[in-house]
Design a protein around this motif. Structure first.
Motif, PDB file in Angstrom:
ATOM      1  N   ASP A 121      31.867  32.052  38.774  1.00 14.25           N
ATOM      2  CA  ASP A 121      33.196  32.440  38.319  1.00 14.25           C
ATOM      3  C   ASP A 121      34.144  32.243  39.489  1.00 14.25           C
ATOM      4  O   ASP A 121      33.839  32.664  40.614  1.00 14.25           O
ATOM      5  CB  ASP A 121      33.203  33.913  37.872  1.00 14.25           C
ATOM      6  N   ARG A 157      38.193  32.603  40.907  1.00 13.69           N
ATOM      7  CA  ARG A 157      39.494  33.236  40.696  1.00 13.69           C
ATOM      8  C   ARG A 157      40.372  32.946  41.896  1.00 13.69           C
ATOM      9  O   ARG A 157      39.967  33.184  43.036  1.00 13.69           O
ATOM     10  CB  ARG A 157      39.309  34.743  40.519  1.00 13.69           C
ATOM     11  N   HIS A 210      38.266  33.180  45.229  1.00 11.31           N
ATOM     12  CA  HIS A 210      37.175  34.152  45.139  1.00 11.31           C
ATOM     13  C   HIS A 210      36.116  33.593  44.190  1.00 11.31           C
ATOM     14  O   HIS A 210      36.397  33.344  43.022  1.00 11.31           O
ATOM     15  CB  HIS A 210      37.685  35.499  44.627  1.00 11.31           C
ATOM     16  N   THR A 243      32.385  34.217  42.540  1.00 11.49           N
ATOM     17  CA  THR A 243      31.326  35.173  42.249  1.00 11.49           C
ATOM     18  C   THR A 243      30.212  34.416  41.542  1.00 11.49           C
ATOM     19  O   THR A 243      30.455  33.756  40.533  1.00 11.49           O
ATOM     20  CB  THR A 243      31.829  36.324  41.359  1.00 11.49           C
ATOM     21  N   THR A 260      26.617  34.832  39.662  1.00 15.42           N
ATOM     22  CA  THR A 260      25.716  35.773  39.007  1.00 15.42           C
ATOM     23  C   THR A 260      24.454  35.019  38.606  1.00 15.42           C
ATOM     24  O   THR A 260      24.436  33.789  38.573  1.00 15.42           O
ATOM     25  CB  THR A 260      26.366  36.418  37.768  1.00 15.42           C
ATOM     26  N   LYS A 268      25.667  31.310  51.978  1.00 13.06           N
ATOM     27  CA  LYS A 268      27.070  31.308  51.562  1.00 13.06           C
ATOM     28  C   LYS A 268      27.883  30.239  52.288  1.00 13.06           C
ATOM     29  O   LYS A 268      28.748  29.613  51.696  1.00 13.06           O
ATOM     30  CB  LYS A 268      27.695  32.683  51.787  1.00 13.06           C
ATOM     31  N   ASP A 309      36.054  32.995  49.499  1.00 17.79           N
ATOM     32  CA  ASP A 309      35.230  34.203  49.581  1.00 17.79           C
ATOM     33  C   ASP A 309      34.112  34.072  48.547  1.00 17.79           C
ATOM     34  O   ASP A 309      34.370  33.680  47.407  1.00 17.79           O
ATOM     35  CB  ASP A 309      36.053  35.455  49.281  1.00 17.79           C
ATOM     36  N   VAL A 310      32.893  34.388  48.939  1.00 13.98           N
ATOM     37  CA  VAL A 310      31.736  34.218  48.060  1.00 13.98           C
ATOM     38  C   VAL A 310      31.002  35.544  47.910  1.00 13.98           C
ATOM     39  O   VAL A 310      30.705  36.219  48.893  1.00 13.98           O
ATOM     40  CB  VAL A 310      30.771  33.150  48.619  1.00 13.98           C
ATOM     41  N   THR A 311      30.695  35.888  46.673  1.00 14.21           N
ATOM     42  CA  THR A 311      29.865  37.053  46.359  1.00 14.21           C
ATOM     43  C   THR A 311      28.646  36.547  45.610  1.00 14.21           C
ATOM     44  O   THR A 311      28.766  35.787  44.648  1.00 14.21           O
ATOM     45  CB  THR A 311      30.631  38.068  45.489  1.00 14.21           C
ATOM     46  N   TYR A 312      27.466  36.969  46.070  1.00 16.02           N
ATOM     47  CA  TYR A 312      26.204  36.551  45.473  1.00 16.02           C
ATOM     48  C   TYR A 312      25.590  37.687  44.665  1.00 16.02           C
ATOM     49  O   TYR A 312      25.948  38.858  44.851  1.00 16.02           O
ATOM     50  CB  TYR A 312      25.238  36.121  46.569  1.00 16.02           C
ATOM     51  N   PRO A 313      24.626  37.364  43.786  1.00 12.44           N
ATOM     52  CA  PRO A 313      24.028  38.386  42.914  1.00 12.44           C
ATOM     53  C   PRO A 313      23.453  39.589  43.652  1.00 12.44           C
ATOM     54  O   PRO A 313      23.550  40.709  43.166  1.00 12.44           O
ATOM     55  CB  PRO A 313      22.903  37.628  42.190  1.00 12.44           C
ATOM     56  N   ASP A 329      24.407  40.831  46.517  1.00 11.70           N
ATOM     57  CA  ASP A 329      25.364  41.549  47.358  1.00 11.70           C
ATOM     58  C   ASP A 329      25.626  42.905  46.739  1.00 11.70           C
ATOM     59  O   ASP A 329      25.810  43.029  45.536  1.00 11.70           O
ATOM     60  CB  ASP A 329      26.702  40.802  47.455  1.00 11.70           C
TER      61      ASP A 329
END
Length: 101
Positions: free
Chosen positions: A22, A24, A31, A33, A35, A48, A67-71, A73
């Protein structure tokens, strides 16, 4: 404005392994994300920094603005080599490694 075709290619690559991306935009930041489907190995993603470089090449934007968010995190977790906003946009890998000590 994001190159949606290039982003779709990265998204398809991740989906082949059970991940979903995803994206944004927020001003000059992107950003991301990621999942995972149930049963997918959340630790099996590239680091990352590697994903940032893939996105930088695909989208033509600076890696420092991604900016990266992983499952796996957790909220409030600290990734010493993670998002550039944790140490400022000018932080280098050496700066991040020194800060992590």
């Amino acid at each position: 404005m994001l190159d949606t075709d290039a982003l779709a290619q990265v998204r398809r690559t991740l989906e082949a392994d059970g991940f979903h991306l995803d994206a944004r935009e927020d001003g000059d930041r992107l950003h991301i994300t990621v999942t995972a489907d149930p049963g997918t190995c959340g630790d099996c993603l590239v680091p990352k920094g590697v994903l940032r470089q893939i996105l930088r090449r695909a989208l033509g934007i600076p890696a420092e603005s991604i900016d990266v968010t992983y499952p796996n995190d957790s909220v409030g977790s600290y990734d010493p080599l993670g998002p550039s906003d944790a140490l400022g946009p000018g932080a280098t890998r050496a700066t991040r490694e020194e800060t992590a000590k």
